[in-house]
Design a protein around this motif. Structure first.
Motif, PDB file in Angstrom:
ATOM      1  N   ARG A 152       0.842  -1.192   0.000  1.00 22.34           N
ATOM      2  CA  ARG A 152       0.000   0.000   0.000  1.00 22.34           C
ATOM      3  C   ARG A 152       0.886   1.254   0.000  1.00 22.34           C
ATOM      4  NH1 ARG A 152      -2.641  -0.973   5.573  1.00 22.34           N
ATOM      5  NH2 ARG A 152      -0.411  -1.099   5.905  1.00 22.34           N
ATOM      6  N   TRP A 153       0.344   2.336  -0.464  1.00 20.31           N
ATOM      7  CA  TRP A 153       1.055   3.607  -0.476  1.00 20.31           C
ATOM      8  C   TRP A 153       1.611   3.920   0.911  1.00 20.31           C
ATOM      9  CZ3 TRP A 153       2.802   7.178  -3.783  1.00 20.31           C
ATOM     10  CH2 TRP A 153       3.077   8.456  -3.295  1.00 20.31           C
ATOM     11  N   ALA A 154       0.826   3.667   1.940  1.00 25.49           N
ATOM     12  CA  ALA A 154       1.220   4.000   3.318  1.00 25.49           C
ATOM     13  C   ALA A 154       2.292   3.060   3.873  1.00 25.49           C
ATOM     14  CB  ALA A 154      -0.003   3.967   4.231  1.00 25.49           C
ATOM     15  N   ASP A 155       2.603   1.968   3.176  1.00 26.00           N
ATOM     16  CA  ASP A 155       3.620   1.036   3.663  1.00 26.00           C
ATOM     17  C   ASP A 155       5.034   1.606   3.556  1.00 26.00           C
ATOM     18  OD1 ASP A 155       1.647  -0.852   4.184  1.00 26.00           O
ATOM     19  OD2 ASP A 155       1.995  -1.954   2.314  1.00 26.00           O
ATOM     20  N   ASN A 156       5.259   2.478   2.574  1.00 22.09           N
ATOM     21  CA  ASN A 156       6.592   3.058   2.395  1.00 22.09           C
ATOM     22  C   ASN A 156       6.890   4.056   3.507  1.00 22.09           C
ATOM     23  OD1 ASN A 156       6.887   1.601   0.053  1.00 22.09           O
ATOM     24  ND2 ASN A 156       7.069   3.378  -1.286  1.00 22.09           N
ATOM     25  N   ASP A 157       8.138   4.078   3.926  1.00 26.25           N
ATOM     26  CA  ASP A 157       8.546   5.052   4.941  1.00 26.25           C
ATOM     27  C   ASP A 157       9.287   6.214   4.275  1.00 26.25           C
ATOM     28  OD1 ASP A 157      11.146   4.118   4.443  1.00 26.25           O
ATOM     29  OD2 ASP A 157      11.241   2.941   6.283  1.00 26.25           O
ATOM     30  N   ALA A 158       9.871   7.063   5.065  1.00 20.90           N
ATOM     31  CA  ALA A 158      10.553   8.254   4.552  1.00 20.90           C
ATOM     32  C   ALA A 158      11.737   7.907   3.654  1.00 20.90           C
ATOM     33  CB  ALA A 158      11.020   9.124   5.709  1.00 20.90           C
ATOM     34  N   TYR A 159      12.250   6.688   3.757  1.00 12.97           N
ATOM     35  CA  TYR A 159      13.385   6.278   2.952  1.00 12.97           C
ATOM     36  C   TYR A 159      12.976   5.635   1.633  1.00 12.97           C
ATOM     37  CZ  TYR A 159      15.608   7.112   7.409  1.00 12.97           C
ATOM     38  OH  TYR A 159      16.024   7.690   8.573  1.00 12.97           O
ATOM     39  N   GLY A 160      11.659   5.543   1.385  1.00 18.44           N
ATOM     40  CA  GLY A 160      11.163   5.044   0.113  1.00 18.44           C
ATOM     41  C   GLY A 160      11.040   3.542   0.013  1.00 18.44           C
TER      42      GLY A 160
END
Length: 144
Positions: free
Chosen positions: A21-29
Motif C-alpha cells: 500500500r502507499w502508506a507502507d513506504n517510509d521516509a526512505y522510500g
C-alpha cells in the motif's frame, strides 16, 4: 561477521500474495520494517482460518504471539506486490513456531525471513492449553 543466507522458496509450503500500500513506504522510500510483522500476522492467521483452526469470535484455544523476529536482506517498496511463504518449524505441546519468508513477486531470493511463535491458551483462562490432535495434524501438513 557473516550472516547465514535467507532460505529460498523451497523452504515454504503455503503461499499468499499481498499487495503493498502507499502508506507502507517510509521516509526512505521502502516498506517500513513494522509492515513485515503485519504480513507475518496476516499470513499465519489467514492460513489458520482457511484450515478451520481459528474462529476469531469464539474459538478455543486461541494463539497468543509470544515471540517474533525478522532478518532483512533486500528492500521492497510500493507498488510491488509481495509473496509470503509460510511453514511450521516446530510444534510443542502448546506452542507452534512458524517460519515466514517475504519475497518480491516472482523473485527466487527472499527479501526478509522471520518467525512467529504462538502459544495456545484457553480463551477464558489464558493458560497454556494442549494443541488438539486435529490441529497438530494440520500443522504437520505444512511442516517441512
Amino acid at each position: 561477521m557473516s550472516r547465514a543466507l535467507l532460505k529460498g522458496r523451497d523452504a515454504y509450503t503455503v503461499w499468499r500474495e499481498i499487495g503493498t500500500r502507499w502508506a507502507d513506504n517510509d521516509a526512505y522510500g521502502h516498506v517500513n520494517n513494522t509492515v513485515y510483522y503485519q504480513w507475518f500476522d496476516t499470513a499465519v492467521n489467514v492460513w489458520l482460518i482457511e484450515a478451520g483452526l481459528l474462529d476469531v469470535a469464539g474459538g478455543d484455544p486461541i494463539g497468543l504471539v509470544v515471540e517474533t523476529g525478522c532478518r532483512y536482506a533486500q528492500p521492497l517498496s510500493y507498488p510491488e506486490p509481495v509473496e509470503v511463504g509460510l511453514t511450521v518449524d516446530t510444534i510443542g505441546s502448546s506452542s507452534v513456531r512458524y517460519r515466514i519468508g517475504i519475497f518480491a513477486k516472482g523473485s527466487e531470493e527472499a527479501a526478509a525471513e522471520g518467525y512467529f511463535v504462538h502459544v495456545y491458551v484457553g480463551r477464558e483462562s489464558r493458560r497454556p492449553a494442549s494443541i488438539p490432535d486435529s490441529w497438530r495434524d494440520a500443522f504437520e501438513k505444512i511442516r517441512l
